[in-house]
Design a protein around this motif. Structure first.
Motif, PDB file in Angstrom:
ATOM      1  N   UNK A 147      35.358  36.621  32.683  1.00  0.00           N
ATOM      2  CA  UNK A 147      34.459  37.767  32.535  1.00  0.00           C
ATOM      3  C   UNK A 147      33.501  37.728  33.709  1.00  0.00           C
ATOM      4  N   UNK A 148      33.401  38.860  34.366  1.00  0.00           N
ATOM      5  CA  UNK A 148      32.909  38.909  35.740  1.00  0.00           C
ATOM      6  C   UNK A 148      31.460  38.468  35.905  1.00  0.00           C
ATOM      7  N   UNK A 194      27.142  51.504  43.824  1.00  0.00           N
ATOM      8  CA  UNK A 194      27.354  51.880  42.422  1.00  0.00           C
ATOM      9  C   UNK A 194      26.962  50.705  41.519  1.00  0.00           C
ATOM     10  N   UNK A 195      26.890  50.980  40.238  1.00  0.00           N
ATOM     11  CA  UNK A 195      26.552  49.941  39.267  1.00  0.00           C
ATOM     12  C   UNK A 195      27.836  49.443  38.595  1.00  0.00           C
ATOM     13  N   UNK A 196      27.815  48.219  38.078  1.00  0.00           N
ATOM     14  CA  UNK A 196      29.035  47.631  37.513  1.00  0.00           C
ATOM     15  C   UNK A 196      29.753  48.526  36.495  1.00  0.00           C
ATOM     16  N   UNK A 197      28.988  49.272  35.664  1.00  0.00           N
ATOM     17  CA  UNK A 197      29.675  50.089  34.651  1.00  0.00           C
ATOM     18  C   UNK A 197      30.485  51.224  35.273  1.00  0.00           C
ATOM     19  N   UNK A 198      30.273  51.476  36.568  1.00  0.00           N
ATOM     20  CA  UNK A 198      31.034  52.535  37.242  1.00  0.00           C
ATOM     21  C   UNK A 198      32.307  51.992  37.895  1.00  0.00           C
ATOM     22  N   UNK A 199      32.596  50.732  37.632  1.00  0.00           N
ATOM     23  CA  UNK A 199      33.780  50.108  38.238  1.00  0.00           C
ATOM     24  C   UNK A 199      34.837  49.819  37.174  1.00  0.00           C
ATOM     25  N   UNK A 200      36.092  49.794  37.619  1.00  0.00           N
ATOM     26  CA  UNK A 200      37.171  49.363  36.720  1.00  0.00           C
ATOM     27  C   UNK A 200      37.112  47.835  36.596  1.00  0.00           C
ATOM     28  N   UNK A 201      37.866  47.299  35.661  1.00  0.00           N
ATOM     29  CA  UNK A 201      37.884  45.841  35.477  1.00  0.00           C
ATOM     30  C   UNK A 201      38.341  45.115  36.737  1.00  0.00           C
ATOM     31  N   UNK A 202      39.380  45.629  37.356  1.00  0.00           N
ATOM     32  CA  UNK A 202      39.909  44.998  38.573  1.00  0.00           C
ATOM     33  C   UNK A 202      38.884  45.033  39.694  1.00  0.00           C
ATOM     34  N   UNK A 203      38.181  46.181  39.791  1.00  0.00           N
ATOM     35  CA  UNK A 203      37.140  46.298  40.824  1.00  0.00           C
ATOM     36  C   UNK A 203      35.996  45.340  40.536  1.00  0.00           C
ATOM     37  N   UNK A 204      35.617  45.212  39.270  1.00  0.00           N
ATOM     38  CA  UNK A 204      34.533  44.279  38.915  1.00  0.00           C
ATOM     39  C   UNK A 204      34.907  42.859  39.338  1.00  0.00           C
ATOM     40  N   UNK A 205      36.153  42.503  39.077  1.00  0.00           N
ATOM     41  CA  UNK A 205      36.558  41.144  39.426  1.00  0.00           C
ATOM     42  C   UNK A 205      36.597  40.948  40.934  1.00  0.00           C
ATOM     43  N   UNK A 208      33.182  40.346  41.928  1.00  0.00           N
ATOM     44  CA  UNK A 208      32.794  38.968  41.572  1.00  0.00           C
ATOM     45  C   UNK A 208      33.316  37.984  42.626  1.00  0.00           C
ATOM     46  N   UNK A 209      34.495  38.230  43.129  1.00  0.00           N
ATOM     47  CA  UNK A 209      35.040  37.360  44.184  1.00  0.00           C
ATOM     48  C   UNK A 209      34.204  37.525  45.457  1.00  0.00           C
ATOM     49  N   UNK A 210      33.902  38.773  45.808  1.00  0.00           N
ATOM     50  CA  UNK A 210      33.081  39.025  47.001  1.00  0.00           C
ATOM     51  C   UNK A 210      31.717  38.353  46.860  1.00  0.00           C
ATOM     52  N   UNK A 211      31.165  38.416  45.655  1.00  0.00           N
ATOM     53  CA  UNK A 211      29.847  37.799  45.425  1.00  0.00           C
ATOM     54  C   UNK A 211      29.911  36.292  45.681  1.00  0.00           C
ATOM     55  N   UNK A 212      30.964  35.662  45.166  1.00  0.00           N
ATOM     56  CA  UNK A 212      31.101  34.212  45.394  1.00  0.00           C
ATOM     57  C   UNK A 212      31.249  33.925  46.891  1.00  0.00           C
ATOM     58  N   UNK A 231      46.801  45.359  32.467  1.00  0.00           N
ATOM     59  CA  UNK A 231      47.917  44.946  33.326  1.00  0.00           C
ATOM     60  C   UNK A 231      47.945  45.634  34.697  1.00  0.00           C
ATOM     61  N   UNK A 232      47.595  46.924  34.743  1.00  0.00           N
ATOM     62  CA  UNK A 232      47.719  47.625  36.033  1.00  0.00           C
ATOM     63  C   UNK A 232      46.640  47.202  37.028  1.00  0.00           C
ATOM     64  N   UNK A 233      45.701  46.394  36.600  1.00  0.00           N
ATOM     65  CA  UNK A 233      44.628  45.966  37.518  1.00  0.00           C
ATOM     66  C   UNK A 233      44.784  44.530  37.994  1.00  0.00           C
ATOM     67  N   UNK A 234      45.764  43.852  37.435  1.00  0.00           N
ATOM     68  CA  UNK A 234      45.953  42.436  37.778  1.00  0.00           C
ATOM     69  C   UNK A 234      46.353  42.288  39.250  1.00  0.00           C
ATOM     70  N   UNK A 235      47.280  43.148  39.678  1.00  0.00           N
ATOM     71  CA  UNK A 235      47.832  43.038  41.031  1.00  0.00           C
ATOM     72  C   UNK A 235      46.776  43.079  42.113  1.00  0.00           C
ATOM     73  N   UNK A 236      45.810  43.979  42.002  1.00  0.00           N
ATOM     74  CA  UNK A 236      44.811  44.140  43.064  1.00  0.00           C
ATOM     75  C   UNK A 236      43.936  42.890  43.203  1.00  0.00           C
TER      76      UNK A 236
END
Ligand SMILES: Nc1ncnc2c1ncn2[C@@H]1O[C@H](COP(=O)(O)OP(=O)(O)OP(=O)(O)O)[C@@H](O)[C@H]1O
Ligand SMILES: [Mg+2]
Length: 304
Positions: A147-148, A194-205, A208-212, A231-236
Motif C-alpha cells: 500500500x503506497x 495532482x493529489x494521490x486520489x486523482x491517480x490510479x493504483x498503478x500510478x500511485x505505486x 511511491x517508487x519515484x519517492x523512494x 491486474x491491468x495496472x501490474x504491468x506498468x
C-alpha cells in the motif's frame, strides 16, 4: 517515458495498440489477465533474463545477513536463522507462503524491526550496533510497500520532496528538480501537481517508487508492490522495476509475480517457516525445485 512503459500503459486502455506489442509486452499482458503463468511464458521469460545486461553486478556485498532471528513478543519466532549476502547490482526475489516471514525479513533489513539475534549489515554498517546511525543507513535503503503510503493531503511533487528537504538532503529547489527527474523516470511527469486520489493504483505505486528514488538509495526493497493493484495496472509497475534492475540497482523484491521474477531475478529464495528452504537461480528454483515445500508452493502458484 520509455516505449515499453508507454506500451504497458496502453495495454490497459487501448486494445488496438496491444496488437503491436513485442514478445515481452505480450507476456506482460498475459500476466495481467491471469496471475498464473504457463510453462511457455516461463521459457520466454527465461530467454529474456539470459539477455539481461551482463556485467551489472559486482562482488561488493551490499547486504550481509547472518543467522538472523526475529521473535515477536518473546514467543512467536518468525525468523529462525536467515543467512544471505546480496551483492551490488543483484536482484534477489523472495517468494513464499503467507505468514512465512518475508515482510518481517525485509523490515529487519532497513531497521524497521528490531532484530532478536544475528547480524544485518547494510554497506558494511551493522544496523544493530548502537554506534551506527540507523537513519543514515535507512536513507540508503528505499522501501516500497504493497500500500503506497502516499500522503493524501499533499500533491505528488510535495510527497516526493518532503523527505529530502526534511532530512536536509537537498534544498527545496534541488529536491523539486530531482523529483521531476524521478517522475519522468516512472513516466508521470505530467502528474506532479495532482493529489494521490486523482491517480490510479498503478500510478500511485509508480509515484511511491519515484519517492523512494528521490533519496538516491543504493538499495531498494519492495514488499509485494503489485499485489494490491488491479491486474491491468501490474504491468506498468513491473516495467518501472525492470528498468531499475537494468540500471544496476541492488534490489530485494518480495513478489508473487513469478513471470516477472523469472525475468529479472538473479537469485530466488523460498522462505517458509522462518527459514530459507531453497535458494538458486530462477531456472533452478522455478523449473527444478528440490525441496518438497518449494514444489508444493509452486504447484499452487504456477500452472506447470
Ligand atoms: N508486528 C508484529 N507483531 C506480532 N506478530 C507479527 C508482527 N508482524 C508479523 N507478525 C507475525 O509474523 C509472522 C510472519 O509475518 P510476515 O508479515 O513477515 O509474513 P509474510 O511472509 O510477509 O506473509 P504475507 O505473504 O501474508 O505478507 C506471521 O505469523 C505474523 O502474524
Ligand atoms: Mg508480507
Amino acid at each position: 517515458m520509455t516505449d515499453e512503459l508507454q506500451r504497458a500503459q496502453n495495454n490497459g486502455a487501448d486494445k488496438a495498440a496491444a496488437d503491436e506489442v513485442t514478445d515481452a509486452a505480450a507476456i506482460e499482458q498475459l500476466q495481467q489477465s491471469d496471475i498464473s503463468t504457463t510453462e511457455v511464458e516461463m521459457d520466454l521469460r527465461l530467454a529474456n533474463h539470459i539477455e539481461k545486461e551482463a556485467g551489472a553486478e559486482s562482488d561488493k556485498v551490499k547486504i550481509h545477513v547472518a543467522d538472523l532471528h526475529k521473535t515477536y513478543n518473546g514467543r512467536l519466532e518468525v525468523l529462525k536463522g536467515i543467512s544471505i549476502d546480496v551483492t551490488e547490482g543483484e536482484v534477489l526475489v523472495i517468494i513464499g507462503p503467507s505468514g512465512g516471514g518475508k515482510s518481517t525479513f525485509l523490515r529487519c533489513m532497513n531497521g524497521l524491526e528490531e532484530i532478536t539475534s544475528g547480524t544485518v549489515e547494510i554497506n558494511g554498517a551493522n544496523i544493530a550496533d548502537k554506534k551506527v546511525n540507523i537513519n543514515k543507513v535507512r536513507e540508503d535503503v528505499g522501501m516500497v510497500f504493497q500500500h503506497f503510503n502516499l500522503f493524501a493531503n499533499m500533491s505528488v511533487i510535495d510527497n516526493l520532496t518532503l523527505a529530502p528537504v526534511d532530512l536536509k538532503k537537498a534544498t527545496k529547489e534541488e529536491a523539486k528538480k530531482t523529483a521531476m527527474k524521478m517522475l519522468e523516470r516512472v513516466g508521470l511527469a505530467d502528474k506532479a501537481n495532482v493529489f494521490p486520489h486523482q491517480l490510479s493504483g498503478g500510478q500511485k505505486q509508480r509515484v511511491a517508487i519515484a519517492r523512494a528514488l528521490c533519496m538516491h538509495p543504493s538499495i531498494m526493497l519492495f514488499d509485494e508492490p503489485t499485489s494490491a493493484l488491479d491486474p491491468e495496472m501490474i504491468g506498468e509497475v513491473l516495467v518501472v522495476m525492470k528498468e531499475l534492475a537494468a540500471s544496476g540497482m541492488t534490489m530485494v523484491i518480495v513478489t508473487h509475480e513469478m513471470g516477472f521474477a523469472m525475468e529479472v531475478a538473479d537469485r530466488v529464495i523460498f522462505i517458509s517457516d522462518g527459514v530459507i528452504q531453497e535458494e538458486g537461480t530462477p531456472q533452478e528454483v522455478f523449473k527444478h525445485p528440490q525441496n518438497p515445500k518449494t514444489q508444493d508452493f509452486l504447484s499452487k502458484v504456477l500452472e506447470i
